[in-house]
Scaffold this motif. Sequence first.
Motif, PDB file in Angstrom:
ATOM      1  N   ASN A   1      31.996  37.469  53.261  1.00 47.18           N
ATOM      2  CA  ASN A   1      32.055  38.843  53.743  1.00 47.18           C
ATOM      3  C   ASN A   1      31.432  39.805  52.742  1.00 47.18           C
ATOM      4  O   ASN A   1      31.478  39.583  51.524  1.00 47.18           O
ATOM      5  CB  ASN A   1      33.504  39.256  54.010  1.00 47.18           C
ATOM      6  CG  ASN A   1      34.087  38.538  55.212  1.00 47.18           C
ATOM      7  OD1 ASN A   1      33.372  38.250  56.174  1.00 47.18           O
ATOM      8  ND2 ASN A   1      35.369  38.229  55.160  1.00 47.18           N
ATOM      9  N   LEU A   2      30.850  40.875  53.266  1.00 44.46           N
ATOM     10  CA  LEU A   2      30.270  41.946  52.455  1.00 44.46           C
ATOM     11  C   LEU A   2      31.058  43.225  52.750  1.00 44.46           C
ATOM     12  O   LEU A   2      30.722  43.958  53.679  1.00 44.46           O
ATOM     13  CB  LEU A   2      28.790  42.144  52.799  1.00 44.46           C
ATOM     14  CG  LEU A   2      27.864  40.919  52.700  1.00 44.46           C
ATOM     15  CD1 LEU A   2      26.466  41.286  53.153  1.00 44.46           C
ATOM     16  CD2 LEU A   2      27.853  40.359  51.293  1.00 44.46           C
TER      17      LEU A   2
ATOM     18  N   ASP B   1      14.785  40.874  44.330  1.00 46.03           N
ATOM     19  CA  ASP B   1      13.708  40.397  43.463  1.00 46.03           C
ATOM     20  C   ASP B   1      14.055  39.086  42.768  1.00 46.03           C
ATOM     21  O   ASP B   1      13.160  38.409  42.229  1.00 46.03           O
ATOM     22  CB  ASP B   1      13.361  41.460  42.416  1.00 46.03           C
ATOM     23  CG  ASP B   1      14.553  41.814  41.539  1.00 46.03           C
ATOM     24  OD1 ASP B   1      15.623  42.133  42.087  1.00 46.03           O
ATOM     25  OD2 ASP B   1      14.419  41.781  40.300  1.00 46.03           O
ATOM     26  N   LEU B   2      15.336  38.696  42.782  1.00 47.74           N
ATOM     27  CA  LEU B   2      15.746  37.463  42.114  1.00 47.74           C
ATOM     28  C   LEU B   2      15.302  36.214  42.861  1.00 47.74           C
ATOM     29  O   LEU B   2      15.457  35.105  42.352  1.00 47.74           O
ATOM     30  CB  LEU B   2      17.267  37.444  41.923  1.00 47.74           C
ATOM     31  CG  LEU B   2      17.838  38.544  41.020  1.00 47.74           C
ATOM     32  CD1 LEU B   2      19.334  38.377  40.856  1.00 47.74           C
ATOM     33  CD2 LEU B   2      17.155  38.553  39.661  1.00 47.74           C
ATOM     34  N   VAL B   3      14.744  36.371  44.077  1.00 46.22           N
ATOM     35  CA  VAL B   3      14.169  35.202  44.746  1.00 46.22           C
ATOM     36  C   VAL B   3      12.972  34.672  43.964  1.00 46.22           C
ATOM     37  O   VAL B   3      12.556  33.528  44.162  1.00 46.22           O
ATOM     38  CB  VAL B   3      13.765  35.509  46.204  1.00 46.22           C
ATOM     39  CG1 VAL B   3      14.971  35.922  47.032  1.00 46.22           C
ATOM     40  CG2 VAL B   3      12.674  36.557  46.279  1.00 46.22           C
TER      41      VAL B   3
ATOM     42  N   GLN C   1      28.192  41.089  46.672  1.00 48.24           N
ATOM     43  CA  GLN C   1      28.654  41.934  45.582  1.00 48.24           C
ATOM     44  C   GLN C   1      29.087  41.094  44.386  1.00 48.24           C
ATOM     45  O   GLN C   1      28.915  41.503  43.233  1.00 48.24           O
ATOM     46  CB  GLN C   1      29.833  42.825  46.027  1.00 48.24           C
ATOM     47  CG  GLN C   1      29.465  43.863  47.065  1.00 48.24           C
ATOM     48  CD  GLN C   1      29.671  43.340  48.493  1.00 48.24           C
ATOM     49  OE1 GLN C   1      29.470  42.162  48.778  1.00 48.24           O
ATOM     50  NE2 GLN C   1      30.073  44.232  49.388  1.00 48.24           N
ATOM     51  N   ASP C   2      29.653  39.914  44.648  1.00 48.07           N
ATOM     52  CA  ASP C   2      30.179  39.067  43.579  1.00 48.07           C
ATOM     53  C   ASP C   2      29.165  38.064  43.049  1.00 48.07           C
ATOM     54  O   ASP C   2      29.317  37.543  41.947  1.00 48.07           O
ATOM     55  CB  ASP C   2      31.421  38.306  44.076  1.00 48.07           C
ATOM     56  CG  ASP C   2      32.541  39.243  44.503  1.00 48.07           C
ATOM     57  OD1 ASP C   2      32.686  40.308  43.869  1.00 48.07           O
ATOM     58  OD2 ASP C   2      33.250  38.912  45.472  1.00 48.07           O
ATOM     59  N   THR C   3      28.138  37.775  43.842  1.00 49.08           N
ATOM     60  CA  THR C   3      27.134  36.784  43.455  1.00 49.08           C
ATOM     61  C   THR C   3      25.761  37.417  43.566  1.00 49.08           C
ATOM     62  O   THR C   3      25.278  37.670  44.671  1.00 49.08           O
ATOM     63  CB  THR C   3      27.210  35.541  44.370  1.00 49.08           C
ATOM     64  OG1 THR C   3      28.534  35.003  44.326  1.00 49.08           O
ATOM     65  CG2 THR C   3      26.218  34.483  43.916  1.00 49.08           C
TER      66      THR C   3
ATOM     67  N   GLY D   1      24.229  43.205  50.289  1.00 46.08           N
ATOM     68  CA  GLY D   1      23.877  41.800  50.165  1.00 46.08           C
ATOM     69  C   GLY D   1      22.716  41.464  51.077  1.00 46.08           C
ATOM     70  O   GLY D   1      22.158  42.339  51.759  1.00 46.08           O
ATOM     71  N   TRP D   2      22.358  40.200  51.144  1.00 45.09           N
ATOM     72  CA  TRP D   2      21.247  39.759  51.978  1.00 45.09           C
ATOM     73  C   TRP D   2      21.250  38.236  52.091  1.00 45.09           C
ATOM     74  O   TRP D   2      21.932  37.548  51.322  1.00 45.09           O
ATOM     75  CB  TRP D   2      19.896  40.233  51.435  1.00 45.09           C
ATOM     76  CG  TRP D   2      19.699  40.034  49.959  1.00 45.09           C
ATOM     77  CD1 TRP D   2      19.877  40.964  48.965  1.00 45.09           C
ATOM     78  CD2 TRP D   2      19.290  38.822  49.288  1.00 45.09           C
ATOM     79  NE1 TRP D   2      19.610  40.415  47.729  1.00 45.09           N
ATOM     80  CE2 TRP D   2      19.241  39.101  47.903  1.00 45.09           C
ATOM     81  CE3 TRP D   2      18.961  37.540  49.720  1.00 45.09           C
ATOM     82  CZ2 TRP D   2      18.890  38.148  46.941  1.00 45.09           C
ATOM     83  CZ3 TRP D   2      18.609  36.579  48.776  1.00 45.09           C
ATOM     84  CH2 TRP D   2      18.571  36.897  47.409  1.00 45.09           C
TER      85      TRP D   2
END
Length: 539
Positions: A243-244, A322-324, A223-225, A249-250
Motif C-alpha cells: 500500500n501507498l 531515476d534509480l532504475v 515510501q519505505d523502499t 511510489g511507482w
Amino acid sequence: MDSQRNILLISLALVSFLLFQQWSASKNTIHKATEQRELSSDTTSQSSVASQSTLAGELLPSTDVIKVTTDVLTLLISTFGGDVVEANLNKYSAELNSSEKFTLLKNTPDHKFIAQSGLIGPQGIDLSSSNRPHYQTSKRNFILADGEDEIRVPLSYQKDGLRYTKTFILKRNQYAIDVEFDVVNNSDYNSTVGIYAHLRQNLMDSGGSITLPTYLGGAYSTQDTRYKKYSFKDMKKNNLSLNLPDGEGWIAMIQHYFAAAWIPRFEANANLYTRVINNIADIGIRIPSKTIASGKTEKFMLTLWVGPKLQKEMEAIAKNLDLVVDYGWLWFIAKPLHTLLSFIQSFVGNWGIAIIILTFIVRGAMYSLTKAQYTSMAKMRVLQPKLQAMRERLGNDRQRMSQEMMELYKREKVNPIGGCLPIILQMPIFISLYWALMESVELRHSPFFAWIRDLSSQDPYFILPILMGASMFLIQKMSPTTITDPMQKKIMTFMPIVFTFFFLWFPSGLVLYWLVSNIVTLIQQTLIYKTLYKEGITL
C-alpha cells in the motif's frame, strides 16, 4: 605486497565481481515458455480474478488502433480498452545505423509488452477480457505539429448514463505521458469507480551475461523502499501487494537502457500488485474506488513513462524513478561519476573522449594512494634480505618471527599492508565506473572515432582489448617482483592473455576505460619510480 601481486588481486577481484553478477542474474532466470497463448482464449479464468482489472491485450487489427506521433514517441493505442500496445522511440534506432526505431512496448505473437489501464468497481467498464469499452475518438492519427508543445488524445465512451473520457496527454521532448480519466455521472444514482494501471509482459529470461550482467524484469518504489527489483521469478513465487498511504511510489518494467513505469498522481492508499497467469506477468497499481454523486464529475490521473533511462528527466517525474538506472550498492559513487562524465561530454561532444578525461581525473585523484602503494612496495623489497636472514636465524619459531618482523617494520617505518590498502580502496572506484559506463544509455550507439562506432558494443576488430592486454603486460614487465613460487609466476604470466580474451566481448566504452587506466598506471609508475630512485630507493 609487490606490484604483480596487486595486479593479481585486482584481476581476481574483478573476475569474482563479474562472476557474482552472473550468478545473481542466473538466480532470477526464468526460461521462456515454449508456448505463447492468445489471451482471448483464457477469458474464463481471467474474468474470475478478484481485482476485476482486465487481462485483455489480444492482437488487434490496424483499424482498431490510434497512432500518436510526437518528436520523441510514436504510440499505437488500442480503441478496445485504450491500452498502449506499441511505443517506438523516435530518437533511438533499433540497431546501429538502422532506420528502424527502437520499439519498447509491443504486441506481437512472440513478445507482448503493453501498458494497460482502465476503470473497475461497480460502475467500472473494464471488468474482464471480453467486457471492455470500445472507445470512440475524433480521428485515427494524432501528430504533434510544429510550434505545439502538447497534444491531447481523448477517448470517450458512454454507458448507463455515465460518460467516461480517457485522455492521453503528450508533451514535446518528453517520455512521460499523463493519462486522465474523467467520469461524468449523468445518471440518477450514485456511482462507484476505481482505476488500475499495469504493465504486462511475457515471462522472460532475466537477461545479461558474464560480461554484461543486465536485468530484465519488474521494479517498484514505496515510501519505505526507495527502489527494489521484483523479478519474474519473484512474481511467480509471490503476488506482490503493497500500500501507498500517501500515493508516493511507482511500478516499472525495466531492461538495459530502457524502462516503462506507471506513477499514480495525487491518489492516497494506492496498492501495488503483481500477478502471473500462464506465461503473462503483470505489475501494476490500483487506485481506491470513489463515489460519484449524481450530476457530479470525478477525475483520476496517472503518468506513464515509456522511454530511455534518462536520470535527470526521470527524477523530475517521480521520486526515486531515476534509480532504475541501477548502479548497484555503490550507487553513491557511480551516480556522481556519471554526472561528471555527462558534464565533461557536454564540453567535448564525444563520449569516448569524455571517458578518457574522466579516467585521467579519477586516477589523478588517486595518485597519492598509488604513490603510497609503490613506496610501500619499494620499502618492503629493500627489507627482503633482512627478512630472509631473520627466517634463516629463527627457523620455525613463528612467534619470535612475528615479533621481530613487527619491530623491524616499526623501526624502518614500513607499513606491511601499505601496498595492499590502496588497491582495496581503489576497487570501489573501479566497480562504480564499470556500472556508470554500463548503465549509461547515452553511450548506446555513440561513436568514438575510426572503427569504434558504438561505445556500448564490443570492438568489432578487437583492437582495444588487444591494446589493453598489451598495456597490462607492460605493467607486469615494469613491476619488479619477489614472487618465487612457480605456480604464481605462471598465473601472472597468463593473466594479460586471460584478461584480453575476457575483454573481447566487453562494451568498447568499458574496454577504453580500462586501457586508459592502464596507460595512466604506466605513466604514474614511471614518475614514481624516478622519484624513488632519487631518494635512493630501488626496485
